[in-house]
Write a protein that holds these residues in place. Structure first.
Motif, PDB file in Angstrom:
ATOM      1  N   THR A  80      -9.370   1.775  -1.348  1.00  0.00           N
ATOM      2  CA  THR A  80      -8.610   2.668  -0.618  1.00  0.00           C
ATOM      3  C   THR A  80      -8.382   4.027  -1.688  1.00  0.00           C
ATOM      4  OG1 THR A  80      -7.686   1.012   0.989  1.00  0.00           O
ATOM      5  CG2 THR A  80      -6.760   3.154   1.045  1.00  0.00           C
TER       6      THR A  80
ATOM      7  N   GLY B  82      -7.695  -5.351  10.627  1.00  0.00           N
ATOM      8  CA  GLY B  82      -7.182  -3.833   9.964  1.00  0.00           C
ATOM      9  C   GLY B  82      -7.063  -3.035  11.259  1.00  0.00           C
TER      10      GLY B  82
ATOM     11  N   PHE C  49     -12.774  -9.210  -0.342  1.00  0.00           N
ATOM     12  CA  PHE C  49     -11.980  -7.855   0.298  1.00  0.00           C
ATOM     13  C   PHE C  49     -10.593  -8.481   0.510  1.00  0.00           C
ATOM     14  CE2 PHE C  49     -16.204  -6.882   0.848  1.00  0.00           C
ATOM     15  CZ  PHE C  49     -16.339  -5.592   0.247  1.00  0.00           C
ATOM     16  N   GLN C  50      -9.828  -8.492  -0.454  1.00  0.00           N
ATOM     17  CA  GLN C  50      -8.391  -9.082   0.016  1.00  0.00           C
ATOM     18  C   GLN C  50      -7.348  -7.797  -0.805  1.00  0.00           C
ATOM     19  OE1 GLN C  50      -7.477 -13.229  -0.048  1.00  0.00           O
ATOM     20  NE2 GLN C  50      -9.468 -13.660  -0.602  1.00  0.00           N
ATOM     21  N   THR C  51      -5.945  -8.104  -1.093  1.00  0.00           N
ATOM     22  CA  THR C  51      -5.303  -6.866  -1.618  1.00  0.00           C
ATOM     23  C   THR C  51      -5.579  -6.091  -2.624  1.00  0.00           C
ATOM     24  OG1 THR C  51      -3.508  -8.538  -0.586  1.00  0.00           O
ATOM     25  CG2 THR C  51      -2.802  -6.449  -2.078  1.00  0.00           C
TER      26      THR C  51
ATOM     27  N   GLY D  94     -12.212  -2.153   5.499  1.00  0.00           N
ATOM     28  CA  GLY D  94     -10.655  -1.982   5.866  1.00  0.00           C
ATOM     29  C   GLY D  94     -10.092  -0.885   5.214  1.00  0.00           C
ATOM     30  N   PHE D  95     -10.871  -0.425   4.201  1.00  0.00           N
ATOM     31  CA  PHE D  95     -10.214   0.601   3.275  1.00  0.00           C
ATOM     32  C   PHE D  95      -9.817   2.033   4.217  1.00  0.00           C
ATOM     33  CE2 PHE D  95     -14.570   1.214   2.984  1.00  0.00           C
ATOM     34  CZ  PHE D  95     -14.689   2.777   3.221  1.00  0.00           C
TER      35      PHE D  95
ATOM     36  N   HIS E 234      -8.928  -4.110  -1.813  1.00  0.00           N
ATOM     37  CA  HIS E 234      -8.478  -2.937  -0.778  1.00  0.00           C
ATOM     38  C   HIS E 234      -7.720  -1.876  -1.420  1.00  0.00           C
ATOM     39  CE1 HIS E 234     -10.166  -4.389   2.728  1.00  0.00           C
ATOM     40  NE2 HIS E 234      -9.574  -5.845   2.666  1.00  0.00           N
TER      41      HIS E 234
ATOM     42  N   LEU F 168       0.812  -1.178  -0.188  1.00  0.00           N
ATOM     43  CA  LEU F 168      -0.028  -0.113  -0.131  1.00  0.00           C
ATOM     44  C   LEU F 168       0.761   1.134   0.189  1.00  0.00           C
ATOM     45  CD1 LEU F 168      -3.123   0.042   0.048  1.00  0.00           C
ATOM     46  CD2 LEU F 168      -2.304  -1.987   0.396  1.00  0.00           C
TER      47      LEU F 168
ATOM     48  N   ASP G  23      -8.066  -9.122   6.141  1.00  0.00           N
ATOM     49  CA  ASP G  23      -7.353  -7.743   5.811  1.00  0.00           C
ATOM     50  C   ASP G  23      -8.317  -6.597   6.152  1.00  0.00           C
ATOM     51  OD1 ASP G  23      -5.293  -9.360   4.889  1.00  0.00           O
ATOM     52  OD2 ASP G  23      -5.951  -9.207   2.803  1.00  0.00           O
TER      53      ASP G  23
ATOM     54  N   TRP H  43      -6.494   1.161   5.441  1.00  0.00           N
ATOM     55  CA  TRP H  43      -5.397   0.790   4.628  1.00  0.00           C
ATOM     56  C   TRP H  43      -5.155   2.283   3.957  1.00  0.00           C
ATOM     57  CZ3 TRP H  43      -2.375  -3.045   4.923  1.00  0.00           C
ATOM     58  CH2 TRP H  43      -3.146  -4.347   5.362  1.00  0.00           C
TER      59      TRP H  43
END
Length: 368
Positions: free
Chosen positions: A136, A274, A127-129, A186-187, A132, A55, A181, A190
């Motif tokens: 984000t 997160g 909702f993974q890498t 989670g954003f 996100h 990120l 995550d 992140w």
């Protein structure tokens, strides 16, 4: 990303991050591998430092390309390009990770209804890498071109909102679901490493050299201390209520990379949750690693060409690594001895490297 030597460290840093992802994602299920290389969801391990580094690299490149595109094509074009790119990244992530749920017959889908099916589809897996990163990047889009003070304020406001929602209901939901995550919200956290990456970009382009590295090291240290300090709020006994003669160390949580000895909560460093403490520490750690690669890359004889290849093909490596893993992992039992697990990883890495070196040789890049 630019290919000039001034930013050569960014490919080295990104390549190291990709290599770390390959390693922890492949060996994480092996019992013989030390715990620090695995995800635990109750403290920050080495494996948990990888995603914040991604990120931060995204935020660095986002800010850099934003400034260049605004200068060249204007803000409107830059906004539209960012929206299209990140929606494409979200779509790619949903395809890679798949939606939640499965319907064996028409009746079960009809009974759940359109809203029920949609709500179930996006509860966990997507909702993974990649998703996100896309979410984000869209969330911070209103401030990615703003002055540093506005981005810092947006960073802490997003983190504060996440803490409020976590205390209200979200922490229990995302940990019991369980989420991945940070789950659907989670954003918000992140945002921390992504905007820290944008600030790192400002330091590099506006100051450069030793001044930027010094700022990265100082900022990284402060963020790591802040993240660890917040993680200490999960103490059952507050410092002012410690018994006479008790050591102040008893008021502190275990440091990162060490398993906790007390129940975990909202303040615990957790990639699954997160949590704000985890993302602040992770952003600081990532900033320090970036500074290290900036120093090493300045000494050209220390540059590792293989990391440049991984850094230039980070997205392709991400998409391919699970596919190659599915071919090799079935022959890597969880109870295999360490030498066998590392040998299997070497085979896995060699296969991945063949693909990525081929892409690099022919200048084929997977970009959105």
């Amino acid at each position: 990303m630019r290919s000039n030597s001034r930013l050569a460290y960014l490919d080295q840093y990104r390549g190291y991050t990709v290599l770390g992802m390959f390693f922890v994602n492949f060996v994480g299920g092996c019992l013989a591998v030390p715990a620090v290389f695995k995800h635990h969801n109750t403290y920050c391990s080495y494996a948990d430092t990888i995603m914040p580094q991604f990120l931060l690299a995204v935020g660095f490149a986002y800010r850099l390309t934003w400034r260049e595109r605004c200068d060249k094509d204007g803000a409107r074009t830059a906004y539209l390009r960012a929206v299209r790119r990140n929606l494409g990244l979200i779509l790619l992530g949903v395809v890679v990770y798949h939606l939640d749920g499965k319907f064996g017959n028409w009746a079960s889908l009809r009974d759940l209804g359109a809203w029920g099916a949609l709500r179930q589809a996006f509860q966990r897996n997507p909702f993974q890498t990649l998703v996100h990163i896309g979410l984000t990047s869209l969330w911070v889009l209103p401030v990615i071109g703003a002055r540093p003070a506005a981005r810092v304020a947006f960073l802490f406001a997003s983190a504060a909102l996440f803490v409020v929602l976590s205390h209200a209901f979200y922490y229990d939901w995302v940990m019991s679901r369980p989420g991945i995550d940070g789950g659907p919200l989670g954003f918000l956290t992140w945002t921390v490493p992504l905007l820290v990456g944008s600030l790192a970009c400002d330091a590099a382009t506006d100051r450069g050299g030793a001044a930027a590295v010094g700022r990265w090291l100082l900022g990284g240290a402060l963020l790591m201390l802040l993240g660890y300090g917040l993680s200490c709020l999960n103490r059952v006994t507050p410092p002012n209520e410690l018994p006479p003669g008790a050591s102040w160390s008893e008021a502190l949580a275990e440091p990162p990379f060490v398993p906790p000895s007390r129940p975990v909560n909202v303040w615990t460093m957790s990639q699954r949750a997160g949590s704000v403490s985890y993302l602040l520490f992770g952003a600081g750690f990532a900033l320090a690693v970036l500074a290290l690669f900036a120093v090493l890359s300045a000494m050209t004889w220390l540059r590792i060409g293989y990391l440049d290849v991984l850094g230039r093909h980070a997205l392709a490596g991400y998409v391919l690594h699970d596919l190659v893993g599915e071919a090799v992992k079935p022959y890597t039992p969880k109870d295999a001895p360490l030498w066998y697990a590392l040998s299997a990883f070497a085979v896995y890495l060699a296969i991945l490297s063949l693909f990525l070196r081929h892409l690099d040789k022919h200048k084929l890049y997977l970009r959105l």
